[in-house]
Design an enzyme around this catalytic site. Structure first.
Site, PDB file in Angstrom:
ATOM      1  N   THR A  13     -21.063  33.086  -4.808  1.00 44.08           N
ATOM      2  CA  THR A  13     -21.713  31.902  -5.388  1.00 44.08           C
ATOM      3  C   THR A  13     -20.905  30.645  -5.105  1.00 44.08           C
ATOM      4  O   THR A  13     -21.243  29.568  -5.599  1.00 44.08           O
ATOM      5  CB  THR A  13     -21.908  32.031  -6.920  1.00 44.08           C
ATOM      6  OG1 THR A  13     -20.626  31.962  -7.550  1.00 44.08           O
ATOM      7  CG2 THR A  13     -22.607  33.323  -7.300  1.00 44.08           C
ATOM      8  N   GLY A  14     -19.837  30.765  -4.330  1.00 46.65           N
ATOM      9  CA  GLY A  14     -18.972  29.615  -4.074  1.00 46.65           C
ATOM     10  C   GLY A  14     -19.525  28.678  -3.010  1.00 46.65           C
ATOM     11  O   GLY A  14     -20.593  28.908  -2.423  1.00 46.65           O
ATOM     12  N   ARG A  36     -19.637  39.399 -10.533  1.00 45.56           N
ATOM     13  CA  ARG A  36     -18.510  39.644 -11.438  1.00 45.56           C
ATOM     14  C   ARG A  36     -18.945  39.470 -12.881  1.00 45.56           C
ATOM     15  O   ARG A  36     -19.505  38.411 -13.234  1.00 45.56           O
ATOM     16  CB  ARG A  36     -17.361  38.663 -11.152  1.00 45.56           C
ATOM     17  CG  ARG A  36     -16.692  38.846  -9.815  1.00 45.56           C
ATOM     18  CD  ARG A  36     -15.521  37.875  -9.636  1.00 45.56           C
ATOM     19  NE  ARG A  36     -15.913  36.476  -9.755  1.00 45.56           N
ATOM     20  CZ  ARG A  36     -15.472  35.655 -10.697  1.00 45.56           C
ATOM     21  NH1 ARG A  36     -14.633  36.059 -11.634  1.00 45.56           N
ATOM     22  NH2 ARG A  36     -15.864  34.388 -10.727  1.00 45.56           N
ATOM     23  N   LYS A  45     -24.588  30.276 -11.719  1.00 42.63           N
ATOM     24  CA  LYS A  45     -24.205  31.418 -10.875  1.00 42.63           C
ATOM     25  C   LYS A  45     -25.249  32.538 -10.973  1.00 42.63           C
ATOM     26  O   LYS A  45     -25.625  33.139  -9.967  1.00 42.63           O
ATOM     27  CB  LYS A  45     -22.823  31.946 -11.276  1.00 42.63           C
ATOM     28  CG  LYS A  45     -21.662  31.108 -10.741  1.00 42.63           C
ATOM     29  CD  LYS A  45     -20.322  31.770 -11.044  1.00 42.63           C
ATOM     30  CE  LYS A  45     -19.138  30.883 -10.691  1.00 42.63           C
ATOM     31  NZ  LYS A  45     -18.803  30.881  -9.269  1.00 42.63           N
ATOM     32  N   LYS A 139      -2.007  32.708   1.829  1.00 40.30           N
ATOM     33  CA  LYS A 139      -2.892  33.357   2.803  1.00 40.30           C
ATOM     34  C   LYS A 139      -2.084  34.288   3.721  1.00 40.30           C
ATOM     35  O   LYS A 139      -2.565  35.346   4.134  1.00 40.30           O
ATOM     36  CB  LYS A 139      -3.684  32.304   3.596  1.00 40.30           C
ATOM     37  CG  LYS A 139      -4.780  31.650   2.732  1.00 40.30           C
ATOM     38  CD  LYS A 139      -5.630  30.616   3.459  1.00 40.30           C
ATOM     39  CE  LYS A 139      -6.734  30.107   2.531  1.00 40.30           C
ATOM     40  NZ  LYS A 139      -7.582  29.059   3.121  1.00 40.30           N
ATOM     41  N   ARG A 143      -2.450  38.257   4.495  1.00 34.44           N
ATOM     42  CA  ARG A 143      -2.477  38.793   5.875  1.00 34.44           C
ATOM     43  C   ARG A 143      -1.499  39.950   6.033  1.00 34.44           C
ATOM     44  O   ARG A 143      -1.839  40.980   6.626  1.00 34.44           O
ATOM     45  CB  ARG A 143      -2.102  37.694   6.884  1.00 34.44           C
ATOM     46  CG  ARG A 143      -3.203  36.715   7.167  1.00 34.44           C
ATOM     47  CD  ARG A 143      -2.820  35.878   8.374  1.00 34.44           C
ATOM     48  NE  ARG A 143      -3.835  34.878   8.653  1.00 34.44           N
ATOM     49  CZ  ARG A 143      -3.880  34.179   9.786  1.00 34.44           C
ATOM     50  NH1 ARG A 143      -2.969  34.360  10.713  1.00 34.44           N
ATOM     51  NH2 ARG A 143      -4.828  33.283   9.981  1.00 34.44           N
TER      52      ARG A 143
END
Ligand code: NDP
Length: 313
Positions: A13-14, A36, A45, A139, A143
């Site tokens: 929903t972003g 969620r 949402k 991030k 990774r």
């Protein structure tokens, strides 16, 4: 005929996530969207999730606080794309994905994982300034967890979301273009790359079943969107038939102003600094170990910056 993978979109929903859901459905993938329970009575949402369902998506319940629910959700699909938040002025939840990595390991069936990246390549930002480097550092933590677990991945480096940067003529704190004036960052000549968010979603979905993008970074670099701030301003001036009044901010003044801001704003400003004073998005060649999306998928007709700007007229 190659069967299209079943896709689970997390963060659906972003801002970017809803576009990924749309692109996945449009490209004919069986599309699952995580619902969620924590969204509670957030009616916007809920309505968006219901609209996805109407368009053919399947809603699947799962929570980052419930490992088993994530594993069960993952078992229904082949590919997972995560678009959880990672912009401090909105919300920053990148490290939540470590829980997702654990669930992917246990599920054992995921053929490709695309973590929430979609910006500057964090692998190139080891020397980024505080405090904005937190975005890249987090991030990179994700990774490393993916690679240590041996999960097949694709990292999408999408450069600047056009809505944030083109709309505000690349000025921090602006999201709509003025018809009067503009503040240039430095000389305004460093090249950046401005990509329409729906195009980012379309390219992203194309990568998921493509063996050429497995365990690679894919940069989205549409050639006609590689522009400097001055060039973006010129396009706007052409559209409105008028020259803007221009002033400019030196790099040192920018950094001094930044220090007086709150933490979330400083994180964002650090990113502006690297993009518009250093040119970090366009100042390197893509190596043989990575791919470029427009070269892989030339049939996708991307949005040019001039056309993106027309919506603000
Ligand atoms: P959003 O701020 O729109 O949030 C996306 C989703 O994150 C939400 O819809 C929600 O999912 C989930 N989320 C938020 N808070 C929580 C939480 N506490 N627990 C669990 N889930 C949560 O994200 P964006 O679309 O702006 O960002 C997605 C990615 O794109 C990020 O990696 C970001 O760094 C990058 N980005 C890049 C930009 C660029 O210019 N290159 C600009 C903006 C973002 P749900 O649907 O389940 O509620």
């Amino acid at each position: 005929m190659v069967l299209k993978s079943k896709v689970l979109i997390i963060g659906g929903t972003g801002y970017l996530g809803k576009r990924l859901v749309k692109a996945s459905l449009e490209q004919g993938h069986e599309t699952y969207v995580l619902r969620r329970p924590e969204i509670g009575v957030d009616i916007e949402k809920i309505q968006l999730l219901l609209s996805f369902k109407k368009q053919g998506a399947r809603l699947v319940t799962g929570s980052f606080n419930d490992h088993r629910s994530l594993v069960e959700a993952l078992k229904q699909v082949d590919v997972v794309i995560c678009a959880v938040s990672g912009v401090h002025i909105r919300s920053h939840q990148i490290l939540l994905q470590l829980k997702l990595v654990d669930a992917i390991k246990e599920a054992g069936n995921i053929k490709r994982f695309l973590p929430s990246e979609f910006g500057t390549d964090p692998a190139r930002m080891a020397d980024a300034l505080e405090p904005g480097r937190v975005t890249f550092d987090d991030k990179m933590v994700v990774r490393r967890a993916i690679e240590d677990a041996g999960i097949p991945f694709t990292y999408v480096s999408a450069n600047c979301f056009a809505g944030y940067m083109v709309g505000g003529l690349c000025q921090p704190g602006h999201i709509l273009p003025s018809k009067e004036s503009v503040l240039l960052l430095g000389d305004g000549n460093k090249k950046s790359i401005f990509v329409d968010e729906d195009d980012i979603a379309a390219y992203t979905i194309r990568t998921i079943d493509d063996p050429r993008t497995c365990n690679k970074t894919v940069y989205i670099r549409p050639s006609e969107t590689i522009l400097s701030q001055r060039e973006v301003v010129e396009l706007w001036e052409k559209l409105i038939g008028k020259q803007l009044e221009k002033s400019s901010l030196s790099d040192q003044d920018f950094l001094n102003i930044m220090k007086g801001q709150g933490y979330a704003e400083q994180v964002g400003l650090t990113h502006y600094y690297h993009v518009f004073y250093e040119g970090c998005l366009a100042n390197f060649e893509i190596g043989d170990d990575a791919e470029e999306a427009c070269a892989l998928y030339p049939d996708i007709k991307y949005t040019k910056v001039e056309d993106y700007l027309k919506q603000y007229l």
